[in-house]
Design an enzyme around this catalytic site. Structure first.
Site, PDB file in Angstrom:
ATOM      1  N   HIS A   1      50.040  52.508  34.590  1.00 26.37           N
ATOM      2  CA  HIS A   1      49.128  53.547  35.076  1.00 26.37           C
ATOM      3  C   HIS A   1      49.347  54.916  34.431  1.00 26.37           C
ATOM      4  CE1 HIS A   1      47.601  50.578  37.671  1.00 26.37           C
ATOM      5  NE2 HIS A   1      48.432  50.721  38.688  1.00 26.37           N
TER       6      HIS A   1
ATOM      7  N   HIS B   1      42.014  53.827  41.794  1.00 26.31           N
ATOM      8  CA  HIS B   1      42.994  52.913  42.409  1.00 26.31           C
ATOM      9  C   HIS B   1      42.967  53.016  43.930  1.00 26.31           C
ATOM     10  CE1 HIS B   1      46.668  50.593  42.923  1.00 26.31           C
ATOM     11  NE2 HIS B   1      46.745  50.409  41.613  1.00 26.31           N
TER      12      HIS B   1
ATOM     13  N   GLU C   1      40.309  47.185  40.970  1.00 26.54           N
ATOM     14  CA  GLU C   1      40.398  48.209  39.931  1.00 26.54           C
ATOM     15  C   GLU C   1      39.580  47.771  38.709  1.00 26.54           C
ATOM     16  OE1 GLU C   1      44.751  48.750  39.388  1.00 26.54           O
ATOM     17  OE2 GLU C   1      44.785  47.599  41.253  1.00 26.54           O
TER      18      GLU C   1
END
Length: 376
Positions: free
Chosen positions: A134, A203, A341
């Site tokens: 991420h 997210h 996602e």
């Protein structure tokens, strides 16, 4: 006279319906508090008469999505914290969970925190064992974004500088959240002055019964994905695009999330549940439906549409009912939410057979995801 009254009533009703459908989204701004380091955060609220969405400038977090159930009772359906400081503290903890932010420069995992582009190897910050996840510990989720009100929503901007978390090039990112008719649209755009890799997503953790209302194991999920990307022991894709047919990953027809989550399956053991990228049928070009979630208890329905080629289905396997205390002091249990996602595939820079995530100078990245809320 009776006929006249009926005609008048029908006319008024039609005007009300048209007016409701065309109702303008109300967008307001107020203080979202301060981070522990003293930085000020703004909070934007979007209301379209059906759904209410709250966004903060720290991480571009979706901190609340309030949706009515089939009886009209409104609940917040995303997990998170009561204030910006809560998000900051979680982001800086070992159990950072990414509750609702814009994720980048590269969403999901990159193996061994490195990739090669145009013959040059780039080394990233490791924050997931030997991997990067991420965008690294100070990725987009950990930045304060510039924001301004736009029609039906809010526009967020961030300049990711050359070398940030190891990524090449100055990257200018714009994300627009707009709300209309129960549709929350997220529009991503970006340009770079040097060749780089890019993978953006939101997210959010969804529980359609309401955040903190138990688990999502009874929620019915449909994924328009005939294939998924199996992973190794560190949740990095092996490179295979595997058929879901005959596996617990087959959600081509609706199944309860918990129906097969504990099946005797190596991939489920590796993920400790579902934590896998699904290859959207027909995805990666036009806006298509990737997923639909239906909660029998509340009647709420969430449809996910996207231009992205993949969607990471994650069942909040790291929550344990004690480690993370969220909104209203609720300790979130294992499987207390699910994430969908929309994205390019994990570790794409190291898999030439995956859709490319390279962004070059002169090109413009553009992606759209829609979260559509309704009831049945």
């Amino acid at each position: 006279m009776k006929h006249y009254k009926q005609v008048l009533l029908a006319l008024l009703l039609s005007v009300w319906v048209v007016g409701s459908a065309c109702a303008k989204t109300e967008v307001t701004k107020r203080s979202g508090g301060k981070l522990p380091d003293g930085a000020a955060v703004d909070l934007y609220t979007l209301k379209d008469g059906k759904v209410e969405v709250q966004v903060i400038t720290y991480g571009g977090d979706l901190v609340a999505i309030k949706v009515p159930d089939r009886a009209g009772k409104v609940d917040d359906v995303v997990l998170g914290f009561d204030d910006a400081a809560g998000y900051y503290e979680n982001n800086h903890s070992k159990s950072a969970s990414f509750f609702g932010p814009i994720v980048g420069r590269y969403a999901n995992r990159i193996a061994h925190a490195r990739f090669t582009l145009d013959g040059k190897e780039y080394t990233l910050t490791k924050n997931n064992g030997d991997n990067s996840i991420h965008g690294g510990p100070n990725g987009f989720h950990n930045q304060i974004w510039e924001a301004e009100t736009i029609k039906d929503g809010v526009e967020l901007k961030y300049l990711s500088k050359d070398g940030e978390e190891g990524y090449p090039g100055n990257l200018s990112v714009t994300v627009r959240y707009t709300l209309e008719g129960g549709n929350l649209k997220i529009e991503y755009s970006a340009t770079a002055d040097k060749a780089t890799v890019l993978n953006l997503t939101n997210h959010s953790y969804f529980n359609l019964s309401g955040q903190g209302h138990g688990t999502i194991l009874n929620e019915q999920l449909k994924l328009n994905a005939s294939r998924f990307t199996p992973v190794d022991s560190t949740l990095i894709p092996t490179g295979e695009l595997k058929s879901v047919v005959g596996t617990p990953f087959d959600f081509l027809k609706p199944h309860a999330v918990g129906e097969r989550i504990n099946a005797d399956d190596e991939q489920l053991r590796l993920g400790k549940g579902y934590d896998h990228n699904f290859v959207i049928d027909g995805g990666g070009k036009e806006l298509v439906e990737a997923a639909e979630v239906y909660d029998p208890a509340s009647g709420r329905v969430l449809q996910v549409l996207t231009t992205e080629p993949g969607v990471q289905f994650y069942t909040a396997n790291h929550l344990d009912g004690s480690t993370i205390v969220g909104k209203q002091g609720i300790a979130y249990p294992k499987n207390g939410a699910l994430c969908l996602e929309t994205q390019h595939f994990p570790d794409s820079p190291n898999h030439p057979n995956f859709p490319s995530t390279v962004l070059r100078p002169g090109d413009k990245f553009h992606s759209v995801t829609i979260f559509r809320f309704s009831t049945r």
